[in-house]
Enzyme design. Sequence first.
Site, PDB file in Angstrom:
ATOM      1  N   GLU A 195      10.655   0.725   9.868  1.00 36.01           N
ATOM      2  CA  GLU A 195      11.607   1.814   9.635  1.00 36.01           C
ATOM      3  C   GLU A 195      10.853   3.092   9.951  1.00 36.01           C
ATOM      4  O   GLU A 195       9.956   3.489   9.213  1.00 36.01           O
ATOM      5  CB  GLU A 195      12.105   1.764   8.195  1.00 36.01           C
ATOM      6  CG  GLU A 195      13.437   2.462   8.022  1.00 36.01           C
ATOM      7  CD  GLU A 195      13.268   3.898   7.622  1.00 36.01           C
ATOM      8  OE1 GLU A 195      13.184   4.758   8.535  1.00 36.01           O
ATOM      9  OE2 GLU A 195      13.202   4.167   6.415  1.00 36.01           O
ATOM     10  N   GLY A 252       3.973   2.990  13.749  1.00 35.52           N
ATOM     11  CA  GLY A 252       4.816   1.812  13.990  1.00 35.52           C
ATOM     12  C   GLY A 252       4.473   1.149  15.316  1.00 35.52           C
ATOM     13  O   GLY A 252       4.372  -0.081  15.417  1.00 35.52           O
ATOM     14  N   CYS A 272      13.464  10.705   6.846  1.00 35.93           N
ATOM     15  CA  CYS A 272      13.560  10.116   8.181  1.00 35.93           C
ATOM     16  C   CYS A 272      14.973  10.234   8.733  1.00 35.93           C
ATOM     17  O   CYS A 272      15.163  10.358   9.927  1.00 35.93           O
ATOM     18  CB  CYS A 272      13.102   8.669   8.156  1.00 35.93           C
ATOM     19  SG  CYS A 272      13.835   7.743   6.822  1.00 35.93           S
ATOM     20  N   GLU A 325      10.610  14.740  15.903  1.00 38.43           N
ATOM     21  CA  GLU A 325      10.783  14.753  14.449  1.00 38.43           C
ATOM     22  C   GLU A 325       9.803  15.759  13.834  1.00 38.43           C
ATOM     23  O   GLU A 325       8.601  15.673  14.046  1.00 38.43           O
ATOM     24  CB  GLU A 325      10.515  13.362  13.870  1.00 38.43           C
ATOM     25  CG  GLU A 325      10.729  13.304  12.371  1.00 38.43           C
ATOM     26  CD  GLU A 325      10.520  11.913  11.786  1.00 38.43           C
ATOM     27  OE1 GLU A 325       9.464  11.307  12.013  1.00 38.43           O
ATOM     28  OE2 GLU A 325      11.427  11.435  11.082  1.00 38.43           O
ATOM     29  N   LYS A 339       0.836  -1.209   0.000  1.00 36.59           N
ATOM     30  CA  LYS A 339       0.000   0.000   0.000  1.00 36.59           C
ATOM     31  C   LYS A 339       0.869   1.258   0.000  1.00 36.59           C
ATOM     32  O   LYS A 339       1.600   1.513   0.954  1.00 36.59           O
ATOM     33  CB  LYS A 339      -0.896   0.051   1.238  1.00 36.59           C
ATOM     34  CG  LYS A 339      -1.922   1.181   1.124  1.00 36.59           C
ATOM     35  CD  LYS A 339      -2.627   1.474   2.428  1.00 36.59           C
ATOM     36  CE  LYS A 339      -1.876   2.447   3.295  1.00 36.59           C
ATOM     37  NZ  LYS A 339      -1.679   3.785   2.690  1.00 36.59           N
ATOM     38  N   GLY A 357       7.267   4.573   8.115  1.00 31.89           N
ATOM     39  CA  GLY A 357       6.390   5.709   8.377  1.00 31.89           C
ATOM     40  C   GLY A 357       6.627   6.238   9.767  1.00 31.89           C
ATOM     41  O   GLY A 357       7.727   6.112  10.320  1.00 31.89           O
ATOM     42  N   SER A 358       5.581   6.819  10.348  1.00 26.54           N
ATOM     43  CA  SER A 358       5.759   7.494  11.631  1.00 26.54           C
ATOM     44  C   SER A 358       5.937   6.504  12.772  1.00 26.54           C
ATOM     45  O   SER A 358       5.436   5.378  12.731  1.00 26.54           O
ATOM     46  CB  SER A 358       4.549   8.390  11.907  1.00 26.54           C
ATOM     47  OG  SER A 358       3.386   7.611  11.954  1.00 26.54           O
ATOM     48  N   THR A 359       6.632   6.929  13.809  1.00 23.92           N
ATOM     49  CA  THR A 359       6.839   6.080  14.980  1.00 23.92           C
ATOM     50  C   THR A 359       5.498   5.756  15.633  1.00 23.92           C
ATOM     51  O   THR A 359       5.290   4.640  16.113  1.00 23.92           O
ATOM     52  CB  THR A 359       7.807   6.773  15.959  1.00 23.92           C
ATOM     53  OG1 THR A 359       9.085   6.862  15.299  1.00 23.92           O
ATOM     54  CG2 THR A 359       7.981   5.997  17.243  1.00 23.92           C
TER      55      THR A 359
HETATM   56  P1  NAI Z   1       1.965   7.809   8.665  1.00 25.61           P
HETATM   57  O1  NAI Z   1       2.869   6.960   9.478  1.00 25.61           O
HETATM   58  O2  NAI Z   1       0.553   7.955   9.095  1.00 25.61           O
HETATM   59  O3  NAI Z   1       1.949   7.287   7.139  1.00 25.61           O
HETATM   60  C1  NAI Z   1       2.796   6.298   6.614  1.00 25.61           C
HETATM   61  C2  NAI Z   1       1.980   5.192   5.975  1.00 25.61           C
HETATM   62  O4  NAI Z   1       1.256   4.490   6.987  1.00 25.61           O
HETATM   63  C3  NAI Z   1       0.936   5.655   4.964  1.00 25.61           C
HETATM   64  O5  NAI Z   1       0.876   4.725   3.900  1.00 25.61           O
HETATM   65  C4  NAI Z   1      -0.354   5.602   5.778  1.00 25.61           C
HETATM   66  O6  NAI Z   1      -1.501   5.429   4.987  1.00 25.61           O
HETATM   67  C5  NAI Z   1      -0.108   4.383   6.634  1.00 25.61           C
HETATM   68  N1  NAI Z   1      -0.906   4.297   7.861  1.00 25.61           N
HETATM   69  C6  NAI Z   1      -1.418   5.314   8.605  1.00 25.61           C
HETATM   70  N2  NAI Z   1      -2.069   4.836   9.687  1.00 25.61           N
HETATM   71  C7  NAI Z   1      -1.972   3.491   9.626  1.00 25.61           C
HETATM   72  C8  NAI Z   1      -2.443   2.427  10.456  1.00 25.61           C
HETATM   73  N3  NAI Z   1      -3.143   2.656  11.572  1.00 25.61           N
HETATM   74  N4  NAI Z   1      -2.137   1.162  10.110  1.00 25.61           N
HETATM   75  C9  NAI Z   1      -1.412   0.904   9.005  1.00 25.61           C
HETATM   76  N5  NAI Z   1      -0.975   1.856   8.176  1.00 25.61           N
HETATM   77  C10 NAI Z   1      -1.227   3.142   8.479  1.00 25.61           C
HETATM   78  O7  NAI Z   1       2.632   9.231   8.555  1.00 25.61           O
HETATM   79  P2  NAI Z   1       1.910  10.654   8.365  1.00 25.61           P
HETATM   80  O8  NAI Z   1       0.728  10.797   9.277  1.00 25.61           O
HETATM   81  O9  NAI Z   1       1.661  10.862   6.933  1.00 25.61           O
HETATM   82  O10 NAI Z   1       3.049  11.627   8.864  1.00 25.61           O
HETATM   83  C11 NAI Z   1       3.113  12.014  10.214  1.00 25.61           C
HETATM   84  C12 NAI Z   1       4.534  12.116  10.679  1.00 25.61           C
HETATM   85  O11 NAI Z   1       5.158  10.848  10.559  1.00 25.61           O
HETATM   86  C13 NAI Z   1       5.426  13.029   9.887  1.00 25.61           C
HETATM   87  O12 NAI Z   1       5.317  14.335  10.327  1.00 25.61           O
HETATM   88  C14 NAI Z   1       6.788  12.439  10.128  1.00 25.61           C
HETATM   89  O13 NAI Z   1       7.306  12.940  11.324  1.00 25.61           O
HETATM   90  C15 NAI Z   1       6.519  10.980  10.277  1.00 25.61           C
HETATM   91  N6  NAI Z   1       6.837  10.203   9.073  1.00 25.61           N
HETATM   92  C16 NAI Z   1       8.009   9.549   9.034  1.00 25.61           C
HETATM   93  C17 NAI Z   1       8.366   8.846   7.909  1.00 25.61           C
HETATM   94  C18 NAI Z   1       9.657   8.148   7.846  1.00 25.61           C
HETATM   95  O14 NAI Z   1      10.059   7.688   6.786  1.00 25.61           O
HETATM   96  N7  NAI Z   1      10.349   8.001   8.949  1.00 25.61           N
HETATM   97  C19 NAI Z   1       7.520   8.801   6.717  1.00 25.61           C
HETATM   98  C20 NAI Z   1       6.261   9.492   6.870  1.00 25.61           C
HETATM   99  C21 NAI Z   1       5.971  10.176   8.015  1.00 25.61           C
END
Ligand code: NAI
Length: 487
Positions: A267, A250, A301, A398, A193, A245-247
């Site tokens: 990650e 995670g 990240c 972050e 996804k 994605g976000s901690t």
């Molecule tokens: P997010 O962690 O919500 O999004 C990443 C992915 O996870 C997307 O595909 C999203 O649809 C999916 N996702 C969201 N909720 C989920 C759940 N409950 N179960 C499974 N999958 C889920 O990140 P978001 O809200 O877009 O960004 C928020 C903060 O996260 C950012 O400000 C940043 O600090 C951090 N972030 C860190 C990343 C990294 O590579 N370390 C990448 C993206 C965001």
Amino acid sequence: MTKHIDNKIFKASWTYDEAPEGTDHIQIKKQYDLYIDGRFVNPVKGIYFDTINPSNNEKIASVAESSFEDVDKAVKAARKAFKSWSGLTGKERGKYIFRIARLIQECAREFAVIESLDGGKPIRESRDIDIPLAANHFFYYAGWADKLMYAFPTRDPKPIGVVGQIIPWNFPLLMAAWKLAPALATGNTIVLKPAETTPLTALKLAEIIQDSGLPKGVVNIVTGAGETGAEIVNHPDIDKIAFTGSTGVGKYIQKAIAGTRKKLSLELGGKGANIIFEDAAIDQAVEGIINAIFFNQGHVCCAGSRLFIQESVAELVIEKLKDRMNTLIIGDPLDKNTDIGAINSIKQLKTIENYIKIGVNEGGEIYQPECNLPKKGNWCAPTLFINVSQSHRIVQEEIFGPVLAIQTFRTIEEVIDKANNTPYGLSAGVWTQKGSKIFHLTQKLNAGVIWANTFNKFDAASPFGGYKESGFGREGGLHGLKPYLKF
Ligand code: NAI
Ligand code: MG
């Protein structure tokens, strides 16, 4: 004016003619369906959402929103395909992966433009970094497919099964490559996804995968937001989840699968320390600081979002840094001169703006160069803060935007303590002429990746991943095969 004024190297302010990348060669459909079992199919509930161009907030296309029924179909297709795919010889699997790599290269210009349109990153980065690295990742793991017994001698590694992969929006195609390539090379089948703000290059990749003749059901791509991600995480017939994605998410995933048979690699976020010693080549270090924090609008990240400068050179470095920030070009992601593109979403822009407010309210001294931000779209000027300390929120949390928090240090022990004083442990950078200092720090810093006299360098052959709340499991290199194998 300070005594260092002579060190200013960018006295002139240059103006550039516009250099827009053409868009005639790309094809974007009005509506995108789900890629399940080798075909594009409508979502069961018939619901679609918009993907937006963050540089003007206009709609680009409608994208299918997957419900449980769609995810279930994708998992069933992956389960059905697993037996024959994992039964192929590594050499046969490798052929398909090589083919996908070559097809990405052939469509590289198209991928680059779509990536910049959908996500806001400068075309120079998508063209020169994201897309070539994505192709390279497939090439690299295609090469491992028939050599797993040499990677893990005497251990007879086996694929895990059906893998659910959830990726973020900051490097959309590259993260798809990081997830798919090693999973395919090791004989797993996949439900992937992409993030809801940047689904288009993953869907373009689905078209390529279809063209490559990859057996149906081996890769399934379902689109949607967090709810769809949760359907993947909670599906009972998935054997492993790989998440970037976000901690916060995670942690949710780790709880959700606790007590099940599912394996997990994560990650997550970071708050990388970029450390400048007084003996560093200062101009190169300034360039490195710019790259560490302003690359991809700081949506990275492993960004070097905490800068530590040795006290004796702090004034000089900060002055040069401000001077260099004045030359950064912010604006149209499709312009080849652009250094900093659009912030990926309104939601992320609000997050960043909120952190900037917090930084000011907590007493930090802010600097932003004067820049003409476009009227429409999501933009944030490159920002630095001085007069902050370890307890400031902008030093600990972050931000995921172009915001740098600067501190100084006197001794090596002090900077090691400060650099490690964070819940994260993903990346760090060290700038010094002394090799011995570099080796000393690489032993002491708790970070998965440590760059010396450079920053944000990636290679398919090099493992990447975190400690502490930055996650676990490695992507890239021989290490990146392990999370997709059982022994
Ligand atoms: P997010 O962690 O919500 O999004 C990443 C992915 O996870 C997307 O595909 C999203 O649809 C999916 N996702 C969201 N909720 C989920 C759940 N409950 N179960 C499974 N999958 C889920 O990140 P978001 O809200 O877009 O960004 C928020 C903060 O996260 C950012 O400000 C940043 O600090 C951090 N972030 C860190 C990343 C990294 O590579 N370390 C990448 C993206 C965001
Ligand atoms: Mg978008």
